[in-house]
Scaffold this motif. Structure first.
Motif, PDB file in Angstrom:
ATOM      1  N   ASN A  69       0.892  -1.198  -0.069  1.00  0.00           N
ATOM      2  CA  ASN A  69      -0.068   0.066  -0.018  1.00  0.00           C
ATOM      3  C   ASN A  69       0.797   1.277  -0.003  1.00  0.00           C
ATOM      4  OD1 ASN A  69      -2.605  -1.481   0.169  1.00  0.00           O
ATOM      5  ND2 ASN A  69      -1.897  -2.003   2.319  1.00  0.00           N
ATOM      6  N   VAL A  70       0.531   2.042  -0.944  1.00  0.00           N
ATOM      7  CA  VAL A  70       1.349   3.301  -0.955  1.00  0.00           C
ATOM      8  C   VAL A  70       0.546   4.723  -1.077  1.00  0.00           C
ATOM      9  CG1 VAL A  70       3.161   4.373  -2.469  1.00  0.00           C
ATOM     10  CG2 VAL A  70       3.189   2.060  -2.294  1.00  0.00           C
ATOM     11  N   ASN A  71       0.856   5.542  -0.329  1.00  0.00           N
ATOM     12  CA  ASN A  71       0.034   6.824  -0.728  1.00  0.00           C
ATOM     13  C   ASN A  71       0.845   7.664  -1.301  1.00  0.00           C
ATOM     14  OD1 ASN A  71      -2.384   5.898   0.967  1.00  0.00           O
ATOM     15  ND2 ASN A  71      -1.059   6.386   2.898  1.00  0.00           N
ATOM     16  N   ASN A  72       0.312   8.151  -2.228  1.00  0.00           N
ATOM     17  CA  ASN A  72       1.183   9.239  -3.134  1.00  0.00           C
ATOM     18  C   ASN A  72       0.192  10.489  -3.241  1.00  0.00           C
ATOM     19  OD1 ASN A  72       2.946  10.411  -4.926  1.00  0.00           O
ATOM     20  ND2 ASN A  72       2.596   9.079  -6.435  1.00  0.00           N
ATOM     21  N   GLY A  73       0.732  11.523  -2.784  1.00  0.00           N
ATOM     22  CA  GLY A  73       0.228  13.005  -3.004  1.00  0.00           C
ATOM     23  C   GLY A  73      -1.566  12.801  -2.355  1.00  0.00           C
ATOM     24  N   GLY A  74      -1.849  11.871  -1.468  1.00  0.00           N
ATOM     25  CA  GLY A  74      -3.039  11.737  -1.049  1.00  0.00           C
ATOM     26  C   GLY A  74      -3.833  10.845  -1.653  1.00  0.00           C
ATOM     27  N   VAL A  75      -3.184  10.131  -2.746  1.00  0.00           N
ATOM     28  CA  VAL A  75      -3.839   8.921  -3.241  1.00  0.00           C
ATOM     29  C   VAL A  75      -3.368   7.673  -2.991  1.00  0.00           C
ATOM     30  CG1 VAL A  75      -4.328   8.191  -5.736  1.00  0.00           C
ATOM     31  CG2 VAL A  75      -4.273  10.551  -5.483  1.00  0.00           C
TER      32      VAL A  75
END
Length: 167
Positions: A69-75
């Motif tokens: 699971n990766v959070n990238n810029g709120g996504v």
């Protein structure tokens, strides 16, 4: 405004496509003949132990599943993998150990000791089981009794009812 909206929709579509995607982590398998062990090392950076599943199916198939699971810029994005490896017959499944350290998943296992079992030989004519170590003694005894009066009858009745004659 429409150009920015269009770019945003394209970005969202690309992220959605990536979110459900799978990847295949790099791995290396080594066999140490000196220690009699096998080791599988797999690169799983960014994946916590709670997001990994390692299973052995029917003592012959090693299966590794993981979710990142990766959070990238709120996504939030999620990628998954599912890899299976056939285990050699000589791997002792009960000895398998799994560790995760610095993004490297290691699975080590010992090889089974080779077992050799001697089997007894059942004599069809004498209905006697002869341990392999005694076979020579029985052979010598049989040679000594062939010329005796016990075996002077040229025809012998076998248990199946067949007659065997010597000429």
């Amino acid at each position: 405004y429409d150009a920015a909206n269009s770019m945003l929709r394209q970005s969202e579509a690309a992220l959605e496509q990536l979110a459900g995607s799978s990847y295949s982590p790099r791995y290396h398998v080594s066999d140490n003949k000196e220690t009699g062990t096998m080791e599988l090392s797999m690169e799983v950076p960014g994946i916590a132990a709670k997001d990994l599943v390692v299973e052995v199916e029917d003592d012959s198939m090693l299966r590794i599943q993981g979710t990142r699971n990766v959070n990238n810029g709120g996504v939030s994005m999620q990628t998954e993998f599912d890899r299976s490896f056939r285990l050699d017959e000589d791997i002792d499944v009960s000895s398998l150990k799994v560790t995760l350290s610095s993004g490297i998943l290691k699975i080590t296992g010992e090889k089974k000791e080779k077992k050799i079992k001697r089997l007894d030989i059942a004599s069809v004519n004498d209905k006697e089981e002869i341990p392999l170590g005694r076979k020579e003694q029985v052979d010598r005894q049989s040679e000594e009794t062939v010329g005796s009066e016990e075996h002077s009858n040229p025809a012998e009745e076998t248990p199946e009812g067949l007659t065997i004659t010597e000429e």
